[in-house]
Design a protein around this motif. Structure first.
Motif, mmCIF file in Angstrom:
data_model
loop_
_atom_site.group_PDB
_atom_site.id
_atom_site.type_symbol
_atom_site.label_atom_id
_atom_site.label_comp_id
_atom_site.label_asym_id
_atom_site.label_seq_id
_atom_site.Cartn_x
_atom_site.Cartn_y
_atom_site.Cartn_z
ATOM 1 N N VAL A 152 38.557 31.815 69.679
ATOM 2 C CA VAL A 152 39.126 30.583 70.216
ATOM 3 C C VAL A 152 39.100 30.638 71.733
ATOM 4 C CG1 VAL A 152 41.500 31.492 70.092
ATOM 5 C CG2 VAL A 152 41.121 29.013 70.188
ATOM 6 N N GLY A 153 38.748 29.515 72.346
ATOM 7 C CA GLY A 153 38.772 29.417 73.794
ATOM 8 C C GLY A 153 40.159 29.041 74.277
ATOM 9 N N VAL B 185 44.777 40.848 67.199
ATOM 10 C CA VAL B 185 44.425 39.920 68.272
ATOM 11 C C VAL B 185 43.846 40.687 69.450
ATOM 12 C CG1 VAL B 185 45.219 38.076 69.802
ATOM 13 C CG2 VAL B 185 46.327 38.413 67.577
ATOM 14 N N GLU B 186 42.680 40.279 69.901
ATOM 15 C CA GLU B 186 42.079 40.814 71.122
ATOM 16 C C GLU B 186 41.932 39.670 72.120
ATOM 17 O OE1 GLU B 186 38.433 42.853 70.447
ATOM 18 O OE2 GLU B 186 39.227 44.088 68.801
ATOM 19 N N ALA B 187 42.013 39.990 73.396
ATOM 20 C CA ALA B 187 41.904 38.966 74.432
ATOM 21 C C ALA B 187 41.066 39.500 75.584
ATOM 22 C CB ALA B 187 43.295 38.562 74.924
ATOM 23 N N LEU C 26 40.730 35.965 71.516
ATOM 24 C CA LEU C 26 41.024 34.951 72.516
ATOM 25 C C LEU C 26 40.065 35.160 73.680
ATOM 26 C CD1 LEU C 26 44.931 35.250 72.683
ATOM 27 C CD2 LEU C 26 43.545 33.931 71.062
ATOM 28 N N VAL C 27 39.354 34.099 74.055
ATOM 29 C CA VAL C 27 38.351 34.214 75.105
ATOM 30 C C VAL C 27 38.626 33.174 76.182
ATOM 31 C CG1 VAL C 27 35.895 34.089 75.660
ATOM 32 C CG2 VAL C 27 36.629 35.065 73.475
#
Length: 292
Positions: free
Chosen positions: A7-8, A83-85, A35-36
């Motif tokens: 997801v942006g 979750v990774e960001a 999360l990008v």
């Protein structure tokens, strides 16, 4: 390959709503969530002006804090979700299209920073929906994750619609929702005689019922326990009829091109209208990229 849901996130309210919907999608699929934040302007602002300076700006501290805060909040609300960001040096649309090569699903907010009221697809979400290498979920601002209603998909006999039906059935099973197969038909046009018009109306109705029955049979064969409704709708404009039907749906699924579409177009006319104006989240059914 454990493809993530991507997801942006840019810190805007629509992107944070998209992140929440992406967390739900990742949980339903038992996938990690990425999360990008593409931190360069879509037109390249932020890239050094000096052509001899080959570097790009470093990720911002504000961007890192925004991503970390969003990731922590999602982990709290969705226990067990991985979750990774990260920040990526690129425009948000191009970044998400690149990420889609390795993604199970890409989720975008309908409008990010600088969007216009009244349009569902902003420039970034339109770019991703048209060019991604995996399915794309477009989320409206303020859309609750607990929205009720069936999963709606249009059926027109095209290859693109067949893929959309497959994705819609899978989504309905994940959500525990019924599936509505809709086909919009009309015998409008030149009507030289009343008798011929009546015959044309009957023929179109029979064709619609047959098309829906074939699609429903294929779905029930793959998902025997799924509740499937076949809905033949008589209307002059298919897009308007499906947009109206989306008001009662939890999700509407569209193909990237409908019958008569041309390779190279982003979305067919009906899919484009639904992506712009549907009253619920829109899943654009695109095939996954083949990765080695």
């Amino acid at each position: 390959m454990n493809r993530p849901v991507v997801v942006g996130v840019d810190g805007s309210p629509p992107s944070l709503v998209a992140a929440e919907q992406a967390a739900q999608a990742a949980t339903l699929r038992s996938r990690p969530l990425h999360l990008v934040h593409g931190y360069l302007h879509p037109l390249g602002y932020g890239v050094p002006v000096n052509p001899y300076d080959l570097g790009v700006p470093a990720p911002s501290e504000d961007g890192r804090k925004m991503l970390d805060r969003t990731a922590d909040e999602l982990r709290d609300r969705w226990p067990g979700l991985v979750v990774e960001a990260r920040q990526v040096a690129g425009g948000p649309g191009a970044t998400l299209v690149e990420e889609s090569h390795r993604a199970e699903l890409v989720v975008v907010g309908s409008r990010g920073l600088g969007g216009f009221t009244g349009l569902l697809l902003g420039s970034v979400s339109a770019q991703v929906a048209g060019h991604a290498h995996c399915p794309v979920l477009v989320v409206r601002p303020g859309e609750p994750t607990a929205r009720t209603g069936p999963v709606l998909v249009g059926v027109d006999g095209s290859e693109s619609a067949e893929l959309a039906v497959e994705h819609a059935a899978d989504e309905a099973v994940r959500r525990g929702s019924p599936l509505v197969l809709a086909h919009v038909w009309s015998a409008s046009g030149n009507r030289p005689a009343a008798e011929e018009f009546v015959e044309a109306e009957a023929a179109f109705r029979v064709a619609a019922v047959r098309l829906l029955a074939e699609a429903a049979q294929a779905v029930r064969a793959r998902h025997p326990g799924l509740t499937v409704e076949e809905r033949a709708v008589r209307a002059v404009e298919p897009a308007e009829a499906l947009v109206a039907a989306s008001a009662e749906a939890s999700l509407v699924v569209v193909g990237s091109r409908g019958r008569g579409g041309f390779v190279g177009l982003l979305l067919g006319s009906v899919s484009q209208a639904l992506a712009q104006h549907a009253r619920c989240p829109v899943l654009v059914a695109r095939p996954h990229a083949h990765t080695g």
